[in-house]
Scaffold this motif. Structure first.
Motif: not given
Length: 146
Positions: A103-115
């Motif tokens: 979940r943490a790795l996926d959330a970081l990927q989503a944050a990088i995609d967003r920001d």
């Protein structure tokens, strides 16, 4: 004397919460156990924030890249890759929380995609997510071939 034109305003970046606030948010988000050894944090087990993607590998100091871990696990992990440390914890007989790591790795990927940004962290993060997916059991209870 001629005056230089005024510099354009620098867009304000949202400030990240302080370290203590990030630790509190990580514990509220993920629970009060260490991601690596699952000991309950607090008292004799001091909590820390752990960068999932190490700063040395380009990991940002964002809440999306931090999880709660005990001081012992954080110090012993050092700059090891998250999946390498997960496997080491299993070898030691601990019960690391692989689902929380995913979940943490996926959330970081989503944050990088967003920001955006984080050029150095992207390939490292992709490799860790692939490795973790390969070691997870398939829906029928069989393991996925490496």
């Amino acid at each position: 004397m001629s005056r230089r034109p005024a510099a354009p305003p620098v867009p304000a970046r949202s400030r990240q919460p302080g370290r203590a606030d990030r630790l509190t948010e990580a514990i509220e988000r993920d629970g009060d156990t260490c991601i690596w050894c699952r000991r309950v944090l607090g008292g004799l087990v001091p909590p820390t924030t752990e960068h999932v993607v190490p700063r040395l590998k380009g990991g940002p100091s964002w809440l999306a890249n931090e999880v709660a871990a005990c001081r012992r696990c954080n110090a012993e992990r050092g700059h090891r890759a998250p999946v390498d440390w997960l496997e080491e914890c299993e070898r030691r007989g601990w019960r690391p929380d692989a689902d929380r790591l995913a979940r943490a790795l996926d959330a970081l990927q989503a944050a990088i995609d967003r920001d955006g940004g984080q050029r150095r962290a992207r390939p490292y993060l992709d490799a860790q997510r692939r490795r973790l997916r390969r070691r997870r059991p398939a829906p029928e209870g069989r393991t996925v071939a490496s």
